[in-house]
Design a protein around this motif. Structure first.
Motif, PDB file in Angstrom:
ATOM      1  N   ARG A  23       0.833  -1.194   0.000  1.00 36.15           N
ATOM      2  CA  ARG A  23       0.000   0.000   0.000  1.00 36.15           C
ATOM      3  C   ARG A  23       0.875   1.253   0.000  1.00 36.15           C
ATOM      4  N   PRO A  24       0.362   2.372  -0.518  1.00 36.31           N
ATOM      5  CA  PRO A  24       1.116   3.625  -0.416  1.00 36.31           C
ATOM      6  C   PRO A  24       1.255   4.043   1.052  1.00 36.31           C
ATOM      7  N   VAL A  25       2.398   4.637   1.389  1.00 34.65           N
ATOM      8  CA  VAL A  25       2.701   5.026   2.767  1.00 34.65           C
ATOM      9  C   VAL A  25       3.044   6.508   2.814  1.00 34.65           C
ATOM     10  N   PHE A  26       2.626   7.168   3.891  1.00 37.24           N
ATOM     11  CA  PHE A  26       3.006   8.569   4.108  1.00 37.24           C
ATOM     12  C   PHE A  26       3.775   8.644   5.419  1.00 37.24           C
ATOM     13  N   ILE A  27       4.986   9.239   5.351  1.00 37.60           N
ATOM     14  CA  ILE A  27       5.828   9.389   6.537  1.00 37.60           C
ATOM     15  C   ILE A  27       5.739  10.838   7.016  1.00 37.60           C
ATOM     16  N   TRP A  28       5.265  11.004   8.244  1.00 41.00           N
ATOM     17  CA  TRP A  28       5.175  12.325   8.857  1.00 41.00           C
ATOM     18  C   TRP A  28       6.377  12.543   9.765  1.00 41.00           C
ATOM     19  N   GLY A  29       6.870  13.774   9.797  1.00 44.45           N
ATOM     20  CA  GLY A  29       7.975  14.055  10.717  1.00 44.45           C
ATOM     21  C   GLY A  29       8.449  15.481  10.586  1.00 44.45           C
ATOM     22  N   ALA A  30       9.145  15.944  11.613  1.00 45.19           N
ATOM     23  CA  ALA A  30       9.659  17.313  11.638  1.00 45.19           C
ATOM     24  C   ALA A  30      10.746  17.502  10.588  1.00 45.19           C
ATOM     25  N   PRO A  31      11.026  18.735  10.210  1.00 44.43           N
ATOM     26  CA  PRO A  31      12.109  18.989   9.238  1.00 44.43           C
ATOM     27  C   PRO A  31      13.454  18.509   9.777  1.00 44.43           C
ATOM     28  N   GLY A  32      14.264  17.960   8.890  1.00 40.09           N
ATOM     29  CA  GLY A  32      15.651  17.670   9.224  1.00 40.09           C
ATOM     30  C   GLY A  32      15.922  16.390   9.976  1.00 40.09           C
ATOM     31  N   ILE A  33      14.917  15.515  10.121  1.00 40.97           N
ATOM     32  CA  ILE A  33      15.176  14.293  10.898  1.00 40.97           C
ATOM     33  C   ILE A  33      15.468  13.087  10.008  1.00 40.97           C
ATOM     34  N   GLY A  34      15.526  13.293   8.684  1.00 39.56           N
ATOM     35  CA  GLY A  34      16.023  12.224   7.814  1.00 39.56           C
ATOM     36  C   GLY A  34      14.980  11.442   7.051  1.00 39.56           C
ATOM     37  N   LYS A  35      13.791  12.010   6.837  1.00 39.52           N
ATOM     38  CA  LYS A  35      12.735  11.268   6.118  1.00 39.52           C
ATOM     39  C   LYS A  35      13.183  10.904   4.710  1.00 39.52           C
ATOM     40  N   SER A  36      13.703  11.867   3.978  1.00 40.18           N
ATOM     41  CA  SER A  36      14.078  11.630   2.579  1.00 40.18           C
ATOM     42  C   SER A  36      15.191  10.596   2.454  1.00 40.18           C
ATOM     43  N   SER A  37      16.218  10.721   3.296  1.00 41.49           N
ATOM     44  CA  SER A  37      17.344   9.783   3.197  1.00 41.49           C
ATOM     45  C   SER A  37      16.922   8.367   3.558  1.00 41.49           C
ATOM     46  N   LEU A  38      15.978   8.234   4.499  1.00 41.11           N
ATOM     47  CA  LEU A  38      15.490   6.900   4.863  1.00 41.11           C
ATOM     48  C   LEU A  38      14.756   6.245   3.703  1.00 41.11           C
ATOM     49  N   VAL A  39      13.951   7.031   2.976  1.00 37.71           N
ATOM     50  CA  VAL A  39      13.213   6.477   1.835  1.00 37.71           C
ATOM     51  C   VAL A  39      14.188   6.054   0.739  1.00 37.71           C
ATOM     52  N   ARG A  40      15.174   6.896   0.460  1.00 37.98           N
ATOM     53  CA  ARG A  40      16.143   6.556  -0.593  1.00 37.98           C
ATOM     54  C   ARG A  40      16.944   5.307  -0.224  1.00 37.98           C
ATOM     55  N   LYS A  41      17.307   5.212   1.046  1.00 35.34           N
ATOM     56  CA  LYS A  41      18.062   4.034   1.490  1.00 35.34           C
ATOM     57  C   LYS A  41      17.201   2.777   1.395  1.00 35.34           C
ATOM     58  N   PHE A  42      15.922   2.908   1.734  1.00 30.93           N
ATOM     59  CA  PHE A  42      15.021   1.757   1.645  1.00 30.93           C
ATOM     60  C   PHE A  42      14.857   1.312   0.197  1.00 30.93           C
ATOM     61  N   ALA A  43      14.661   2.269  -0.712  1.00 30.18           N
ATOM     62  CA  ALA A  43      14.528   1.925  -2.131  1.00 30.18           C
ATOM     63  C   ALA A  43      15.786   1.216  -2.633  1.00 30.18           C
ATOM     64  N   ASP A  44      16.932   1.725  -2.206  1.00 23.65           N
ATOM     65  CA  ASP A  44      18.190   1.111  -2.628  1.00 23.65           C
ATOM     66  C   ASP A  44      18.308  -0.316  -2.110  1.00 23.65           C
ATOM     67  N   SER A  45      17.801  -0.561  -0.897  1.00 21.32           N
ATOM     68  CA  SER A  45      17.866  -1.913  -0.328  1.00 21.32           C
ATOM     69  C   SER A  45      17.026  -2.900  -1.128  1.00 21.32           C
ATOM     70  N   LEU A  46      15.999  -2.391  -1.834  1.00 22.38           N
ATOM     71  CA  LEU A  46      15.161  -3.254  -2.672  1.00 22.38           C
ATOM     72  C   LEU A  46      15.657  -3.310  -4.113  1.00 22.38           C
ATOM     73  N   GLY A  47      16.726  -2.598  -4.387  1.00 23.84           N
ATOM     74  CA  GLY A  47      17.241  -2.558  -5.750  1.00 23.84           C
ATOM     75  C   GLY A  47      16.389  -1.714  -6.681  1.00 23.84           C
ATOM     76  N   LEU A  48      15.628  -0.757  -6.120  1.00 23.83           N
ATOM     77  CA  LEU A  48      14.755   0.097  -6.922  1.00 23.83           C
ATOM     78  C   LEU A  48      15.347   1.498  -7.029  1.00 23.83           C
ATOM     79  N   GLU A  49      15.238   2.081  -8.202  1.00 23.57           N
ATOM     80  CA  GLU A  49      15.616   3.479  -8.343  1.00 23.57           C
ATOM     81  C   GLU A  49      14.581   4.336  -7.622  1.00 23.57           C
ATOM     82  N   CYS A  50      15.044   5.376  -6.909  1.00 26.17           N
ATOM     83  CA  CYS A  50      14.134   6.267  -6.188  1.00 26.17           C
ATOM     84  C   CYS A  50      13.934   7.529  -7.019  1.00 26.17           C
ATOM     85  N   VAL A  51      12.721   7.729  -7.476  1.00 21.28           N
ATOM     86  CA  VAL A  51      12.375   8.915  -8.261  1.00 21.28           C
ATOM     87  C   VAL A  51      11.631   9.881  -7.347  1.00 21.28           C
ATOM     88  N   SER A  52      12.241  11.017  -7.042  1.00 17.59           N
ATOM     89  CA  SER A  52      11.654  11.978  -6.116  1.00 17.59           C
ATOM     90  C   SER A  52      10.923  13.081  -6.860  1.00 17.59           C
TER      91      SER A  52
END
Length: 353
Positions: A23-52
């Motif tokens: 299912r689609p997921v939405f991550i809520w969080g304050a600025p600067g705590i690493g939301k974007s980097s976590l998503v990119r790292k997760f995509a990389d772990s699945l071997g998927l390109e992350c298109v932002s």
């Protein structure tokens, strides 16, 4: 959106593996705590390109595409960044900062995984992220229809997780050592005014600056870069810590009687840092109940009261910070110690005269 339950960064990969793959997921969080980097790292772990896609920089046509005439009919052609043949991770960053029209354009992409005639390849995942309205960041309300199309995860900062990450990413040792002692300074609430505030991202920026200036960094420049990246109180404390590292002062030496509180006006930031460290040490070592205090702990309490008197002789304001309540108005130090300190302080003052 208010967080009923929040998670630390360490749990995000596990949650996304179970949620985002179905299912689609939405991550809520304050600025600067690493939301974007976590998503990119997760995509990389699945071997998927992350298109932002950045919600604040999109117009509806950036998603829907522009019409072309084919066989006498208009057909919308999604942009190349979206219309791919291989599965990928579509990351909708700052989704709730997008205009209502752009949010509407996301509906079919999030719910039906398609835009016009284009359908996301099998195995693709969709993840959104955004700040909360309470973070004083750009955040627009999202409709109940869109809220109901997403699984929501609330992310909180974790000093333990960040320090583990920092150890492998070259973060300056002054910062890792400081945050090991003061993990509560990793993140602070975004202020209502336009001023820097502490986040994992801002500590990373400060680390880059420290590496850039190198060991010859002077005290005044350190103050500039610290106050330019951190919450003001954290910047003062960090500069004090660095002065401790570079000087003969240290809390352990003061507790043992081998050194005294710094007294010179130009050492006031150092005094504040040592007082904050003193407060943290007492909160950690003094038990909630006096009955559970060992003889060595009671000796520590007596020494602490004497040091409070010495500190008050230099600055009553700084001494008050040691026994002050926490940011929520709750006592940080045990009640029995505060009562004894209030009772014994006049006697200790008289003894020093």
């Amino acid at each position: 959106m208010q967080a009923a339950v929040s998670v630390t960064p360490a749990r995000i990969p596990e949650l996304l593996l179970g949620l985002a793959t179905v299912r689609p997921v939405f991550i809520w969080g304050a600025p600067g705590i690493g939301k974007s980097s976590l998503v990119r790292k997760f995509a990389d772990s699945l071997g998927l390109e992350c298109v932002s896609l950045l919600g604040t920089q999109l117009a509806p046509e950036d998603l829907i595409g522009v019409p072309q005439i084919r066989d006498g009919r208009s057909v919308f052609c999604p942009p190349e960044s979206i219309a791919r043949d291989e599965p990928y991770c579509l990351f909708l960053d700052e989704l709730n900062a997008a205009t209502p029209d752009v949010q509407k354009a996301f509906y079919s992409l999030i719910l039906d995984r398609r835009i016009g005639n284009y359908e996301l390849p099998e195995g693709s995942i969709v993840i959104g992220a955004g700040n909360r309205a309470t973070d004083n960041a750009l955040a627009r309300p999202i409709s109940s229809a869109l809220v109901n199309r997403l699984a929501h995860v609330h992310l909180s900062a974790s000093a333990t997780d960040w320090l583990g990450w920092a150890a492998d990413h070259g973060i300056h040792p002054w910062i890792t050592d400081y945050l090991t002692d003061r993990p509560d300074h990793l993140w602070s609430k975004p202020p209502k005014t336009e001023e820097p505030f502490s986040t994992p991202r801002s500590w990373h920026m400060l680390s880059d600056a420290l590496h850039s200036f190198g060991p010859t960094l002077d005290e005044e420049t350190l103050k500039v870069v610290a106050h330019g990246t951190l919450t003001p109180g954290h910047a003062v404390a960090f500069c004090g810590y660095v002065k401790v590292v570079r000087s003969r002062f240290g809390l352990d030496a003061i507790l043992k009687g081998d050194a005294r509180w710094p007294r010179r006006p130009e050492e006031r930031d150092l005094l504040y840092y040592l007082a904050e460290s003193f407060r943290g040490r007492l909160a950690k070592e003094l038990p909630a109940s006096k009955e559970h205090a060992s003889p060595s702990v009671r000796q520590t309490a007596y020494r602490a009261k004497s040091l409070l008197v010495q500190l008050a002789e230099i600055s009553v304001e700084v001494a008050q910070t040691v026994i002050a309540d926490d940011t929520d108005g709750n006592p940080l130090l045990p009640a029995w110690f505060l009562v004894e300190a209030a009772r014994d302080m006049p006697r200790l003052v008289e003894a020093r005269r």
